[in-house]
Motif scaffolding. Structure first.
Motif, PDB file in Angstrom:
ATOM      1  N   TYR A 122       0.831  -1.217   0.000  1.00  0.00           N
ATOM      2  CA  TYR A 122       0.000   0.000   0.000  1.00  0.00           C
ATOM      3  C   TYR A 122       0.861   1.260   0.000  1.00  0.00           C
ATOM      4  N   ARG A 125       2.506   2.303  -3.291  1.00  0.00           N
ATOM      5  CA  ARG A 125       1.639   2.962  -4.266  1.00  0.00           C
ATOM      6  C   ARG A 125       1.280   4.385  -3.847  1.00  0.00           C
ATOM      7  N   TYR A 177      -4.964   0.282  -7.232  1.00  0.00           N
ATOM      8  CA  TYR A 177      -4.555  -0.733  -6.254  1.00  0.00           C
ATOM      9  C   TYR A 177      -5.726  -1.651  -5.920  1.00  0.00           C
TER      10      TYR A 177
END
Length: 348
Positions: A122, A125, A177
């Motif tokens: 996470y 990104r 994502y």
């Protein structure tokens, strides 16, 4: 007799020549040996220097992972040459807080290793939109990100603009994502972002053997408080009105006023807005339309027409039944009508 002498001279000359040639060959051989030894020593020195340079570069790159390069550059531009303990500089920057919504329940379903893999995936990104917009991550706080925007040679409007652009691009990155997560049958992730602009103190804190860079000040606290309201208003991006106005002097962003809120730990109200530029057109249109009604209702409430404001928001809810901001105003107005001692301040 003469012939014997001539023969001896010739023999002597040959001997001298042979001695000279041998001496010269020995000298050449010694010189070549010395050159070879020198080249070997030089090659070893070059290899050592190169190895030390590589090691220094690796240490430098590792250091940058813990202390942002921009932090060091900030001190350099203000005359600093080192990151000594207790160093402090004042500056005006934009602050971005980003937090995963529902992280506790999400993390409870993961093993420790899965949790770390998820967080790193996470954060990877979320990092790019920040750096691509002249910002840098000051620290990770659990599942939260604190980022600063202090564009070199930029003015206040540039810094605020960078922060808003980064927030919008973070939401784009999050959508991509979640598409990736969906292909692996993972649940989508939602986050909330809070933005504010103002003065801060950048410095170093800690002790002689353990030091860290930090940013402190009311601006940081306000940005964090604003971000904490994302869940309450069911919003992706919230900002102080002053920050969005500053950013909009560069490029017009679409937003709506949510309320004038006395944030936790504050004594005066901060106008908080919801940024909607990144939302689908239909959702954006509804939010902006409701925003006009919210603005009218806030004026009625703040002018003391509480019952009229309550009726106004009840009517708004029938038109926008899923709008969390209107539900918020209904709660506030009902509380105000029933509380004769209400001071007119909205505290969240």
């Amino acid at each position: 007799m003469l012939e014997v002498l001539l023969g001896l001279v010739v023999v002597y000359a040959v001997i001298i020549t042979l001695v000279y040639i041998r001496t010269w060959n020995n000298a050449q051989s010694a010189e070549l040996t010395q050159k070879a030894a020198f080249k070997k020593r030089q090659a070893m020195m070059d290899a050592t220097i190169e190895a030390k340079a590589d090691e220094a570069m690796r240490l430098h790159q590792t250091f940058q992972k813990f202390v942002p390069r921009q932090f060091v550059e900030h001190f350099a531009k203000t005359g600093g040459t080192s990151l000594e303990l207790g160093r402090a500089d004042e500056d005006r920057v934009a602050i971005l807080f980003c937090d995963i919504r529902g992280f506790t329940s999400l993390s409870e379903k993961m093993s420790p290793q899965e949790l770390m893999y998820f967080l790193n995936s996470y954060f990877l990104r979320m990092n790019a939109p920040i750096h691509q917009n002249n910002g840098f991550i000051d620290k990770f706080i659990g599942d939260a990100i604190m980022a600063l925007f202090d564009r070199p040679q930029g003015d206040d409007a540039d810094k605020a603009y960078d922060a808003v652009r980064a927030a919008l691009e973070i939401q784009v990155a999050l959508t991509l994502y979640n598409n990736h997560r969906a292909s692996s049958q993972y649940a989508p992730v939602k986050n909330g972002i809070g933005l504010h602009f103002g003065p801060v103190v950048l410095g170093t804190v800690g002790s002689d053997d353990r030091m860290d860079t930090t940013v402190i000040g009311d601006t940081v606290n306000v940005a964090q408080r604003i971000e904490s309201l994302c869940r309450y208003f069911n919003s992706d991006i919230l900002a102080s009105h002053s920050a969005i106005l500053l950013a909009s002097s560069k490029t017009e962003f679409e937003y709506r006023l949510l309320d004038n809120i006395v944030l936790k730990g504050k004594s005066v109200a901060t106008p908080v807005v919801e940024v909607v530029s990144h939302l689908p057109e239909a959702v954006k249109e509804q939010k902006l339309l409701a925003g006009e009604a919210i603005k009218d209702g806030i004026k009625l409430r703040e002018d003391g027409y509480l019952k009229t404001a309550l009726s106004h928001f009840e009517s708004c809810l029938s038109s926008f039944p899923n709008d969390s901001a209107i539900k918020h105003h209904l709660r506030i107005c009902k509380r105000a009508v029933n509380n004769k001692e209400w001071d007119g301040m909205v505290r969240l």
